[in-house]
Design an enzyme around this catalytic site. Structure first.
Site, mmCIF file in Angstrom:
data_model
loop_
_atom_site.group_PDB
_atom_site.id
_atom_site.type_symbol
_atom_site.label_atom_id
_atom_site.label_comp_id
_atom_site.label_asym_id
_atom_site.label_seq_id
_atom_site.Cartn_x
_atom_site.Cartn_y
_atom_site.Cartn_z
ATOM 1 N N LYS A 70 51.059 40.056 31.724
ATOM 2 C CA LYS A 70 51.485 40.212 33.118
ATOM 3 C C LYS A 70 50.483 39.434 33.979
ATOM 4 O O LYS A 70 49.433 39.938 34.339
ATOM 5 C CB LYS A 70 51.502 41.690 33.506
ATOM 6 C CG LYS A 70 52.431 42.030 34.688
ATOM 7 C CD LYS A 70 52.037 41.417 36.023
ATOM 8 C CE LYS A 70 50.806 42.067 36.608
ATOM 9 N NZ LYS A 70 50.446 41.422 37.957
ATOM 10 N N GLU A 130 37.715 44.751 32.322
ATOM 11 C CA GLU A 130 36.681 43.852 32.826
ATOM 12 C C GLU A 130 36.849 43.848 34.331
ATOM 13 O O GLU A 130 37.773 43.237 34.872
ATOM 14 C CB GLU A 130 36.855 42.451 32.221
ATOM 15 C CG GLU A 130 35.615 41.577 32.367
ATOM 16 C CD GLU A 130 35.687 40.689 33.578
ATOM 17 O OE1 GLU A 130 35.088 41.061 34.613
ATOM 18 O OE2 GLU A 130 36.342 39.648 33.509
ATOM 19 N N CYS A 158 34.035 37.170 38.894
ATOM 20 C CA CYS A 158 33.396 38.476 38.786
ATOM 21 C C CYS A 158 31.919 38.391 38.441
ATOM 22 O O CYS A 158 31.147 39.310 38.759
ATOM 23 C CB CYS A 158 34.130 39.335 37.752
ATOM 24 S SG CYS A 158 34.336 38.498 36.174
ATOM 25 N N GLU A 165 31.733 43.354 46.326
ATOM 26 C CA GLU A 165 31.979 41.956 45.957
ATOM 27 C C GLU A 165 32.598 41.206 47.128
ATOM 28 O O GLU A 165 33.681 41.557 47.594
ATOM 29 C CB GLU A 165 32.950 41.924 44.775
ATOM 30 C CG GLU A 165 32.410 41.285 43.552
ATOM 31 C CD GLU A 165 33.401 41.281 42.401
ATOM 32 O OE1 GLU A 165 33.137 40.581 41.429
ATOM 33 O OE2 GLU A 165 34.429 41.971 42.475
#
Length: 491
Positions: free
Chosen positions: A187, A262, A296, A393
């Site tokens: 996906k 993750e 990331c 972040e």
């Protein structure tokens, strides 16, 4: 026009696929709905893809489940050969795939082609690892028994991938899954589905059987729910935000699926007084501004010791000023756009929050004059750990600089976060590099190096940055079940 011309060339090459893949057949959404895919650099529509949902996902699950019995029974050498074919095709088409990544994601073409090579290496590595799934023999405490340990594929895997590395995040998941004998439903992000579809086309050409690899995209909540609720799906692997990861983890508990996550990071990059200034600037620049800060493991906080602070700021500012912002298809561009306007608004809100709390903008700090979703490469100083940009972040081209005095203070600031994915340290002291690396609560640490990800090393984090590892021999473990067999009456 540039977007349309490149898209036309890709379509003629057969790699611009615009339908989902279920059971080896290219399919539209059952209700005919579509979603447009845009180039973030100019807003042009590249193509439209099906807006799929639960019904299509359930059929993809059925196809993957039906294909599982055949795929898992193939010899490891056979699966390895087909994966090797896929690797070869990815590598042969790196230019076209790179152009496609740049079109829908925005990163500079050089970086995009680099992503294709990086992605292909994961397929190559796991093609080799397919032949190294070893079991074990345990000495029995009884003379008439024999004890064996077998490793078997976990089964059907649902792989949910993000937009920032639209090919790499697929290869890091599909590679080990297929090598172990699992089948997969991918996906991809609705923002970057075209790369996934091109990869799937090459997978079919490589001899991976129908149903072994499927691709659905569209209604993310419906697709996610279908994957989680199905008892035929035995594992979910996800790269993305921590918030969504937590929801998937909770949802997977109903059917007790294996989960690999993750998730987000808040990477510190610690520059000590004894660091090589040139290496520190080069390394911290790479780990902050690669992919326009949209990764990331990207540095989210630059911690600089007070003795080198002014020298570093001056050298770093000059390096950032040399970054060229523009359409990733243009020559010499090193910084592309952010993925969409929502990303620009988030980045700018973090900068404004920092300014309101005492931070100073040394460079940039606003939308770029190019418009669309471009943002100026930015440096802000006088940052502290209470500002949003130091707690969350930023996922954009903003480097917040934090001054520190002692090694102990740097470690305390670096570890003061719920995340624990990657960290970076620049020092010429071997003793300090060991001390700090061991003290940092992170799954990956780069010492005097800003580029740490490779197919041969385990990628993953501590704390709320996720579960499991991708890449390396350890990346196989999450796609395998351990079966113990006790054979009696063997005396």
């Amino acid at each position: 026009m540039q977007t349309l011309n490149v898209a036309a060339r890709l379509r003629s090459s057969g790699l611009l696929r615009t339908k989902g893949l279920i059971g080896g057949k290219w399919r539209d959404a059952y209700d005919g709905r579509t979603i447009e895919v845009h180039n973030p650099a100019d807003g042009e529509v590249i193509a439209s893809v099906p807006f799929m949902g639960g019904r299509e996902t359930k059929d993809a699950i059925s196809s993957a489940y039906d294909a599982l019995s055949h795929w898992r029974k193939l010899t490891a050498a056979d699966r390895s050969s087909r994966l090797r074919n896929w690797y070869n095709l990815l590598f042969e088409h790196k230019e076209e795939l790179g152009q496609l990544i740049t079109l829908e994601q925005g990163k500079p073409l050089r970086e995009a082609i680099g992503e294709v090579v990086y992605s292909a290496k994961f397929i190559e590595f796991f093609a080799e690892e397919a032949k190294r799934v070893y079991g074990d023999i345990i000495p029995s405490p009884l003379s008439d028994r024999r004890l064996f340990v077998l490793k078997e594929p976990v089964g059907v895997v649902g792989a949910i991938t993000p937009w920032n590395f639209p090919l790499a995040m697929i290869s890091r998941k599909a590679g080990p899954a297929l090598a172990c004998g699992c089948t997969v439903i991918i996906k991809p992000s609705e923002l970057t589905p075209l790369t996934a579809l091109a990869a799937a086309e090459l997978a079919l050409q490589s001899g991976i059987p129908p149903g072994v690899l499927n691709v659905v995209m569209g209604d993310a909540p419906s697709i996610g729910d279908s994957l989680q609720e199905s008892t035929e799906v035995r594992k979910i692997t996800f790269t993305g935000s921590t918030g969504v990861g937590k929801k998937l983890m909770a949802g997977a508990s109903d059917t007790v699926k294996k989960v690999s996550l993750e998730l987000g990071g808040n990477a510190p990059c610690i520059i000590f007084d004894d660091a090589d200034l040139e290496a520190a600037v080069k390394g911290s620049l790479s780990t902050k501004f690669h992919n326009t800060g949209q990764q990331c493991v990207c540095t989210n906080r630059v911690l600089v010791q007070e003795g080198i602070y002014e020298k570093f700021i001056n050298a770093y500012s000059k390096a950032v000023q040399n970054l060229k912002v523009g359409n990733g298809l243009s020559e010499g561009v090193t910084q592309g756009p952010l993925i969409n306007d929502a990303a620009v608004q988030k980045v700018d809100s973090f900068v404004q929050d920092a300014i309101s709390k005492g931070a100073k903008v040394l460079l940039g700090g606003k939308r770029h004059s190019l418009g669309f979703s471009f943002y100026e490469p930015t440096i802000i100083s006088d940052v502290n750990n209470e500002m949003l940009i130091a707690r969350q972040e930023v996922f954009g081209p903003v480097a917040p600089i934090i001054r520190f005095k002692t090694e102990e203070e740097a470690i305390q600031i670096a570890n003061d976060t719920d995340s624990g994915l990657a960290a970076y340290v620049f020092t010429n002291s071997i003793q300090r590099s060991w001390r700090v690396s061991e003290a940092l609560e992170y799954g990956m640490v780069g010492v005097n190096e800003g580029s740490i990800s490779t197919e041969v090393a385990p990628f993953g984090g501590f704390k709320q940055s996720g579960l499991g590892r991708e890449g390396s021999k350890y990346g196989m473990d999450d796609y395998l079940e351990i079966k113990y067999v006790c054979m009696g009456n063997m005396g």
